[in-house]
Scaffold this motif. Structure first.
Motif, short mmCIF file in Angstrom:
data_model
loop_
_atom_site.label_atom_id
_atom_site.label_comp_id
_atom_site.label_asym_id
_atom_site.label_seq_id
_atom_site.Cartn_x
_atom_site.Cartn_y
_atom_site.Cartn_z
N THR A 164 41.76 32.88 28.46
CA THR A 164 41.03 34.26 27.84
C THR A 164 40.09 34.29 28.37
O THR A 164 39.38 34.90 27.72
N ASP A 165 39.23 33.79 28.91
CA ASP A 165 38.09 33.79 29.32
C ASP A 165 37.51 34.23 30.27
O ASP A 165 39.11 34.88 31.48
N PHE A 166 36.96 35.29 30.82
CA PHE A 166 36.43 35.58 31.93
C PHE A 166 36.40 35.64 33.11
O PHE A 166 36.67 36.43 33.97
N SER A 167 36.48 34.46 32.80
CA SER A 167 36.45 33.98 34.37
C SER A 167 37.98 33.83 35.23
O SER A 167 38.23 34.33 36.22
N SER A 168 38.88 34.30 34.62
CA SER A 168 40.62 34.84 34.85
C SER A 168 40.63 35.59 35.22
O SER A 168 41.08 36.47 36.07
N VAL A 169 39.56 37.17 34.86
CA VAL A 169 39.54 38.26 34.95
C VAL A 169 38.89 38.69 35.90
O VAL A 169 39.17 38.76 37.30
N GLU A 170 38.11 38.31 35.75
CA GLU A 170 37.08 37.74 37.52
C GLU A 170 38.21 37.40 38.30
O GLU A 170 37.44 38.16 39.76
N LYS A 171 38.33 36.42 38.60
CA LYS A 171 38.93 36.16 39.29
C LYS A 171 40.35 37.29 40.47
O LYS A 171 40.07 37.51 41.30
N ARG A 172 41.04 37.72 39.06
CA ARG A 172 41.74 38.81 39.58
C ARG A 172 41.22 40.08 40.49
O ARG A 172 41.80 41.02 40.70
N LEU A 173 40.27 40.14 39.70
CA LEU A 173 39.03 41.36 40.43
C LEU A 173 39.24 41.49 41.48
O LEU A 173 39.50 42.26 42.75
N LEU A 174 38.71 40.20 42.38
CA LEU A 174 38.21 39.95 42.73
C LEU A 174 39.25 39.34 44.43
O LEU A 174 38.99 40.19 45.14
N ASP A 175 40.66 39.35 43.60
CA ASP A 175 41.51 39.54 44.24
C ASP A 175 41.95 40.48 44.76
O ASP A 175 43.35 40.62 45.61
N MET A 176 42.00 42.00 43.98
CA MET A 176 42.27 42.66 44.33
C MET A 176 41.81 43.69 45.67
O MET A 176 41.06 43.06 46.69
N ASN A 177 43.06 44.26 46.05
CA ASN A 177 43.19 45.36 47.51
C ASN A 177 43.58 46.69 47.61
O ASN A 177 43.98 47.11 46.04
N THR A 178 42.70 46.96 48.54
CA THR A 178 42.68 48.57 48.01
C THR A 178 44.06 49.42 48.21
O THR A 178 44.53 50.61 48.29
N GLU A 179 45.03 48.56 48.99
CA GLU A 179 46.81 49.27 48.95
C GLU A 179 46.99 49.35 47.77
O GLU A 179 47.82 50.55 47.61
N THR A 180 46.87 48.38 47.13
CA THR A 180 48.39 48.04 45.91
C THR A 180 47.42 48.56 44.99
O THR A 180 47.99 48.86 43.43
N HIS A 181 45.71 48.68 44.74
CA HIS A 181 44.88 48.66 43.52
C HIS A 181 44.17 49.91 43.50
O HIS A 181 43.01 49.84 42.78
#
Length: 234
Positions: A164-181
Motif C-alpha cells: 500500500t506504499d506509494f512506491s508500488s504506485v510509482e513503479k507501476r507508473l514508470l512501467d506504463m507504455n503509450t500503446e496500452t495506457h
C-alpha cells in the motif's frame, strides 16, 4: 474541521505531481472534473496525441473511531463505484483507492508537501473482496492496533491489501507504455464502460435513448465524485 474528498484530492494529487516531476523528470499534470466535459465523460479529459498516459485515483474521506479507520465505498446514487473501478483496472489501467491517513485539516497541515503522498494507503480495487451484492454500501476498516484490514457490509471479511506504499504506485507508473495506457484509450474505454453500465441500469430501449441522454450525463457526473486523474508523459 473535518476534511472532504475534494480537499484530499487537491492536496495529495499536487504532491504526487511534484514528486514525479522532481524524482523521475516526468511531465505531469492533474485532470479534475469540469462542469462541461464531465457531462460527456464523467471527468475532464483533454485532447491528446497518444503520448500521454493516465493514472486513475478514487479518493476517499477517513472516519476515525479510536483505532478503527474507516473509508466508505459506493456512496453514489447507483452504488456501483467499486464495480466501475474494478472494470477499469481489469482493462489494464493503473487504478487505486486513495485512503488518507488524516481526517481533518489540522492533521493535514502536519503532512503538507513534500511528503503528503506518504500519508495515504494506496489500495487496488481488485484486492478488496467486496461481498455480493457488490452494488450496495460497503466500507473498509483498517485497525491501527492490530494491522488488520477488513471490508464490511452485513458481514466482516478480512483481506490483505498487498503493498500500500506509494512506491508500488510509482513503479507501476514508470512501467506504463503509450500503446496500452494512452489517455486516448483510457477515455474511449471509460466511455464504453459507462454507457454499457447505464444501459444495464436504466434498461432504456434504443429508440428512446436519445431522449434520456440527460439521465446518462447525470449518471456519469455522479459516478465521477471524488475521482482524480494524473496524466504523465514519459
Amino acid at each position: 474541521m473535518t476534511i472532504t474528498e475534494k480537499t484530499v484530492e487537491l492536496n495529495v494529487t499536487r504532491t504526487i505531481i511534484e514528486k514525479m516531476r522532481r524524482t523521475n523528470q516526468m511531465n505531469a499534470y492533474a485532470v479534475g472534473a469540469s462542469q462541461g466535459q464531465e457531462k460527456e465523460f464523467g471527468f475532464d479529459v483533454l485532447a491528446t496525441d497518444g503520448t500521454w498516459l493516465g493514472e486513475f485515483i478514487q479518493y476517499k474521506r477517513l472516519y476515525v473511531n479510536g483505532a478503527k479507520h474507516r473509508w466508505n465505498l459506493n456512496r453514489t446514487t447507483y452504488r456501483d463505484q467499486h464495480t466501475m473501478l474494478c472494470a477499469l483496472e481489469a482493462l489494464g489501467f493503473p487504478v487505486y483507492y486513495g485512503f488518507p491517513k488524516f481526517d481533518s485539516e489540522t492533521t493535514l497541515r502536519q503532512w503538507t508537501p513534500p511528503s503528503l503522498w506518504r500519508q495515504v494507503w494506496w489500495v487496488r480495487p481488485s484486492v478488496i473482496p467486496v461481498p455480493a451484492p457488490i452494488d450496495e454500501h460497503h466500507h473498509v476498516i483498517y485497525d491501527t492496533a492490530t494491522g488488520v484490514w477488513t471490508v464490511h457490509s452485513e458481514d466482516r471479511l478480512e483481506f490483505d491489501p498487498g503493498d500500500t506504499d506509494f512506491s508500488s504506485v510509482e513503479k507501476r507508473l514508470l512501467d506504463m507504455n503509450t500503446e496500452t495506457h494512452s489517455l486516448k484509450r483510457f477515455k474511449d474505454e471509460y466511455r464504453k464502460l459507462m454507457t454499457k453500465r447505464w444501459d444495464a441500469i436504466s434498461s432504456v430501449p434504443d429508440r428512446t435513448r436519445r431522449t434520456n441522454i440527460h439521465s446518462l450525463q447525470s449518471y456519469m457526473r455522479n459516478a465521477a465524485k471524488g475521482r482524480g486523474i494524473i496524466v504523465f508523459q514519459p
